[in-house]
Structures are given as C-alpha cells and as structure tokens.
Design an enzyme around this catalytic site. Structure first.
Site, mmCIF file in Angstrom:
data_model
loop_
_atom_site.group_PDB
_atom_site.id
_atom_site.type_symbol
_atom_site.label_atom_id
_atom_site.label_comp_id
_atom_site.label_asym_id
_atom_site.label_seq_id
_atom_site.Cartn_x
_atom_site.Cartn_y
_atom_site.Cartn_z
ATOM 1 C CG ASP A 127 -6.058 -7.524 -1.923
ATOM 2 O OD1 ASP A 127 -5.033 -7.974 -1.393
ATOM 3 O OD2 ASP A 127 -6.627 -6.496 -1.538
ATOM 4 C CB CYS B 107 -10.618 0.143 -8.242
ATOM 5 S SG CYS B 107 -11.000 -1.188 -7.122
ATOM 6 C CD GLU C 259 -10.369 -6.408 -2.775
ATOM 7 O OE1 GLU C 259 -9.347 -5.751 -2.875
ATOM 8 O OE2 GLU C 259 -11.120 -6.382 -1.772
ATOM 9 C CG HIS D 213 -2.127 -0.935 0.883
ATOM 10 N ND1 HIS D 213 -2.159 -2.217 1.330
ATOM 11 C CD2 HIS D 213 -3.221 -0.752 0.121
ATOM 12 C CE1 HIS D 213 -3.250 -2.792 0.873
ATOM 13 N NE2 HIS D 213 -3.916 -1.933 0.142
HETATM 14 C C1 PEP Z 1 -7.117 -4.048 -4.843
HETATM 15 O O1 PEP Z 1 -6.928 -4.987 -4.076
HETATM 16 O O2 PEP Z 1 -6.892 -4.089 -6.069
HETATM 17 C C2 PEP Z 1 -7.602 -2.768 -4.306
HETATM 18 C C3 PEP Z 1 -7.956 -1.786 -5.097
HETATM 19 O O3 PEP Z 1 -7.668 -2.641 -2.966
HETATM 20 P P1 PEP Z 1 -6.377 -2.395 -2.029
HETATM 21 O O4 PEP Z 1 -5.201 -2.150 -2.924
HETATM 22 O O5 PEP Z 1 -6.710 -1.245 -1.169
HETATM 23 O O6 PEP Z 1 -6.268 -3.672 -1.271
HETATM 24 MG MG MG Z 2 -7.718 -4.943 -2.061
#
Ligand code: PEP
Ligand code: MG
Length: 569
Positions: free
Chosen positions: A455, A502, A431, A189
């Site tokens: 994920d 996303c 995910e 992250h």
């Molecule tokens: C993902 O897992 O692609 C996502 C957008 O969520 P995060 O990166 O916050 O886990």
């Molecule tokens: Mg995620």
C-alpha cells in the site's frame, strides 16, 4: 505451439494441463414448492438478488477497466433491480408455487424469447446482458460456484479470466502446478495469496481464453512472463531441464531451514511469515519461521455468509498462537476495503475504494465487530505471544482510540475472570504517507511498526496497486519509497522500537540487502519465500548493506536504482 505474454506474479516454471474455470452449464429442474414454503422462498429471492447486486457493485469498483465493461455491469445491476423482475418472480412463486430457481429461470426465458423475436441489434446486445445476469443469479442460487474447483488436480494449470481473493484462497487446498489469468495485476491480493502458495503465476495475459483449450499441455514461465500452449518437444525438454534445476535449487535452500537468520557480521534479522488463511500454518512451521509477522484476518470475513463470532475467531487465533508458541503471532485487525470485499460488512459502493472505507477506519466505525475481534485476540494471548496490529493507520488518534477499546475489553475480560496475558504489544502498519511522516509520533504510542509496502507504494506514488494498465508506475524502489522506509526506521529506532517490513517488497530478492542496510529489524514474507530471503540475509554484511543504502540515496532516478539492484542481484 503458441506463446502469450503475461505479467509474472510468482517466479518459477510449471508444466501441466490447462483447466479452464468458467461457467458451468446450469440445469434447472422444473420444481414446485408447498404453499407453506412461499415466504422462505421469497426471502431467499431477496437475499440472493442482494448478494449478486453487491457482487456486481464490487466488480464495478474493482475490476472494470473499461467504460464498456462498467456499462455492462451497471446494466446487469439494473436488470436485477428492475421492479418488473421482482414482480414477475414473486407472482411465479406466490401464485404458481414455482421454486425460486424455476421462477428465475422462467422469467429470463420469457425475456429472452421476447428479445429473440425482435430483429434488432440493440436488443440482441441486451440479450447477452440478460443471459449473463441470469447465469450469475442462478449459479449463486443453485450454490454451483462452490463446485468449480472439482476438476483441478496435481497436474493442473488453472486458467481463468480473473481470480478474486476469496476464490484463490479456495484454490489453496488443491495442489495445482500453476495459474494464468487474462486479467489481474501483480499487486492485487489475489496475486499476493497466489504468490504465498509458491506457484508460478501470470496475470494480465492478453487473449488467453481465446487461444487456449481445456486439457492442452501448457508451460507457465513465471520467470519470463510467458505461457506456452502446446509446446514442441524441444521446448518441452528445455523447460523440463529448467524445472529440474529449480527443484535442485529449492532442495538446496531446504538446507537453510535450521540456519539462524543473521548477517555475516551477526546482526540478527528476524524472519517471520505472512498468512492469509489458518491452513497456511503448516507451511509456517515447516520452514521454521520465527513466528507470524502478519495474519491478514480479513479473509475470515470475506468468504463467508455470516460474521465470524468472537468464539469462532478465538478458536482460530488460539490454535495459531499455540502452534507458533513461543514465537510471536501478530494478528492484524480486519483490513477489508480496496480489492478485499466483504459483503457481510456492508460496504457501500465507492468511487475510490482504496481511498475510502478501509482498514482501521471500518473497525472504528463498527465498534461492536471491532470489540469482538479485539476480545478474541486478547483471549488468545494466554501464553503472551500474541500481538495486535492495525492496518491503514493515517493518524495517531486512530491508535489512541483503538488502544482505548483494547483497555475496555481488558477490563471486561477481567470482570469475566477470563485467563490471558493482559499486557499485549500493539503495532501500527505504515502504509500511508501521513503515517511515514508522523512515524515518530506513532512510535510513541506503539510497541512496534510494520511497513506495508504494497500500500505504501500505491499511496506514495498515487498508483492503484490493482490496475494492470498502470503497473509500470508501481515502483517499489522509487527514491520516495526508499526515503520513506529510512525515515520510518530512523524514527522508530530513536524511540527504541523495532520496525518490520511485511509488504511484498520484502520477498523480492533484489531488495533484501537494501532493506537490511536501511535497518529493518524483521522481515515478514510468504512462508514459501522464507528460505530465499534467509539465503540473502545470511550472505550480506551490515557494512556492505549500509554502503549500498548510501549509494542508492544519492541516486535520483528509479531506473538507475533498479538497474543497480538488478546488477547486484
Ligand atoms: C501492505 O500493504 O504491504 C500489506 C502488507 O498489507 P495488504 O497487502 O494486506 O494490504
Ligand atoms: Mg496494506
């Protein structure tokens, strides 16, 4: 001149001066307290130790890549939980009226003196553990950590051993040139947030700290995964040219700000933004994003000392909803766990945090916190442009349960005569493999789906997104991932709902055409990547993109798919 290789997280070139953020020297004043303050000083002691222990547990579960590293951290935790430590500090405070900082410092000085007088290698190794833990605790107690960013300015290249998500969010307000860390992985992250800042960045740069000095001139080459320390004149001139060229290209992209995001044959593809912190809204508006496709609200719960109240959350959500209106804002409920650690949510140490307490599981187990967040989101929907999205959904029961809570909150708010638009759209993130496979079932309960490839790749390929040592196994265009996206899109479209993407895959240039061909309706990316993605979308037509999908679906290996996409890009 030295050149070191690292893993590029964010493309582009940066030239600047190294600012190494590491330990500051701590100055402990010999301060004493009045007797009536003993109780509060002891309480502070307990809280500070608990905080640092939790922090160490988090490091153990997320950032200890070697047995040795883990052993060191475990030893540090034991030092803090040692009853002798607690007893001595308590005595120093209660009987001798030392301030907390003074008491902690005295205790560790005594220990270090004892160890120094033992001519024994084992003890001298333990000594560094004591010094390290003393630093951790004292820097927290003295609230020193918050000042670390002071030395950064517009010419800085931030150099660190590793960077945590909460720290990187604080770097956001400083307009630095680039970042380079010795540890870390591309899909953590911290890296995602750094990417959203659109700054050239490298992680996992071997032997960085031993090869760099404060204020040395450096070039971060995020295109080739390299940091150049004290470049020669000719290298510098070459990179200055590249930088100039990148600037021109960026400026050219600016011309697309008001161009509609649709393919050459007029298929509308919505282009939205991912944000982590409310401050990013300015970028969202600047690039005329068609709303927010993912607001990662967990960052409100990570870097704070107390849970944000319903009112505090409401104020943030309503401000964003109003600024984006009439464009939609998709607010994702808390997704802590994995590499996003929140000490206030009290998540115990886990052997496998990515398979443990994450996302909607935490919300459904902490109903009062969940209700507060849902109420704040519902209340922010005064103009009807807010949507709710749930992270880490593994089965339809979770959505049904969450919807029940939304219904209850709706009833309560009605009773309280709060004004807002009751009808709110609900979406699930895809995910987890089980969510892909049952996406037809989820689609029946949802108004939209959003594929979180960060994920999804992790769970489909069983590869930890935060572990740099296995990053070569992390393959976003693996046949299994592409088939999963296709299955999800087909299932959702059959039920008449739209699918967004996303994850970071959506903002990698080489994947855009493929994703368009797979039928993705909406891309949600970091604001800084919007124009690049738009440029790809407006230059492809559906027929071509679908032909590319047909071709890719016939290929069996990741390597061949990747090469094909690279050659096309
Ligand atoms: C993902 O897992 O692609 C996502 C957008 O969520 P995060 O990166 O916050 O886990
Ligand atoms: Mg995620």
């Amino acid at each position: 001149m030295k050149r070191l290789k690292g893993i590029p997280v964010s493309t582009g070139v940066a030239i600047g001066y190294a600012k190494i953020i590491e330990r500051e020297k701590l100055h402990i004043e010999r301060k004493f307290i009045l007797k009536n303050l003993v109780k509060s000083e002891l309480q502070r002691f307990k809280e500070d130790v608990d905080f640092v222990v939790k922090e160490i547990e988090h490091l153990i579960s997320n950032y200890s890549y070697s047995q040795e590293n883990e052993e060191i951290l475990t030893a540090q935790k034991m030092i803090l939980r040692d009853p002798e430590f607690s007893k001595r500090v308590t005595t120093l405070i209660s009987d001798e009226l030392n301030s907390l900082e003074n008491a902690i410092s005295t205790y560790f000085t005594e220990i270090v003196d004892i160890f120094n007088n033992m001519d024994n290698e084992f003890f001298s190794q333990r000594l560094s553990d004591f010094e390290d833990v003393a630093y951790r605790l004292l820097s927290h107690t003295l609230k020193k950590r918050k000042n670390l960013l002071k030395k950064l300015n517009e010419n800085s290249i931030l150099i660190m051993e590793n960077i945590t998500p909460s720290f990187v969010t604080r770097v956001f307000e400083k307009k630095i040139q680039g970042l380079c860390t010795e540890k870390g992985s591309k899909n953590s992250h911290s890296s995602i947030i750094a990417r959203s800042m659109n700054l050239p960045m490298l992680v996992s740069t071997m032997e960085l700290l031993e090869n760099i000095e404060e204020n040395q001139q450096v070039i971060v080459d995020g295109n080739n995964g390299e940091i150049i320390i004290s470049p020669t004149k000719s290298i510098l001139v070459r990179y200055e040219k590249i930088l100039k060229q990148e600037k021109i290209e960026k400026e050219k992209l600016q011309e697309l700000i008001d161009v509609e995001s649709k393919t050459l044959d007029n298929r509308k593809i919505k282009l939205m933004s991912n944000i982590e912190i409310p401050e990013e809204i300015d970028q969202v508006l600047k690039y005329r994003s068609e709303g927010i496709g993912l607001f990662r609200t967990e960052f409100l719960f990570i870097d704070c000392d107390e849970l944000p109240t319903e009112e505090e959350q409401y104020k943030i959500y309503i401000e964003i909803a109003e600024k984006c209106n009439p464009e939609p804002v998709i607010i994702r409920t808390i997704d802590v766990g994995g590499d996003k650690f929140s000490r206030i949510l009290n998540i115990a140490h886990e052997e496998n945090p990515n398979l443990g307490w994450r996302g909607i599981r935490i919300s459904l187990e902490n109903i009062s916190i969940f209700r507060q967040q849902i109420r704040a989101i519902l209340r922010a929907n005064v103009k009807g442009n807010v949507k709710i999205m749930f992270p880490m959904v593994s089965c339809v029961e979770e959505i049904i349960q969450a919807k029940k809570i939304i219904e209850e909150c709706n009833k309560d708010l009605k009773k309280e005569k709060v004004k807002y638009v009751e009808d709110i759209e609900i979406g699930a993130m895809i995910e987890i493999p089980s969510a892909v496979i049952t996406s037809d079932i989820l689609a029946e309960e949802c108004d939209f789906l959003s594929i979180g490839t960060n994920d999804l790749v992790q769970y489909i390929l069983a590869v930890d997104r935060d572990n740099e040592s296995i990053s070569e196994y992390y393959k976003p265009c693996h046949p299994s991932v592409i088939r999963s996206i296709k299955l999800t899109v087909d299932n959702a479209h059959k039920k008449g709902i739209e699918v967004a993407i996303c994850g970071e895959m959506a903002s990698e240039k080489i994947f855009v055409k493929l994703l368009v061909g797979l039928g993705i309706d909406e891309f949600s990316v970091s604001p800084g990547r919007l124009l690049m993605v738009k440029n790809e979308i407006i230059n492809c037509d559906m027929k071509n993109a679908e032909m590319l999908v047909d071709e890719v679906l016939k290929i069996n290996t990741y390597e061949e798919i990747y090469q094909l996409l690279v050659n096309l890009g």
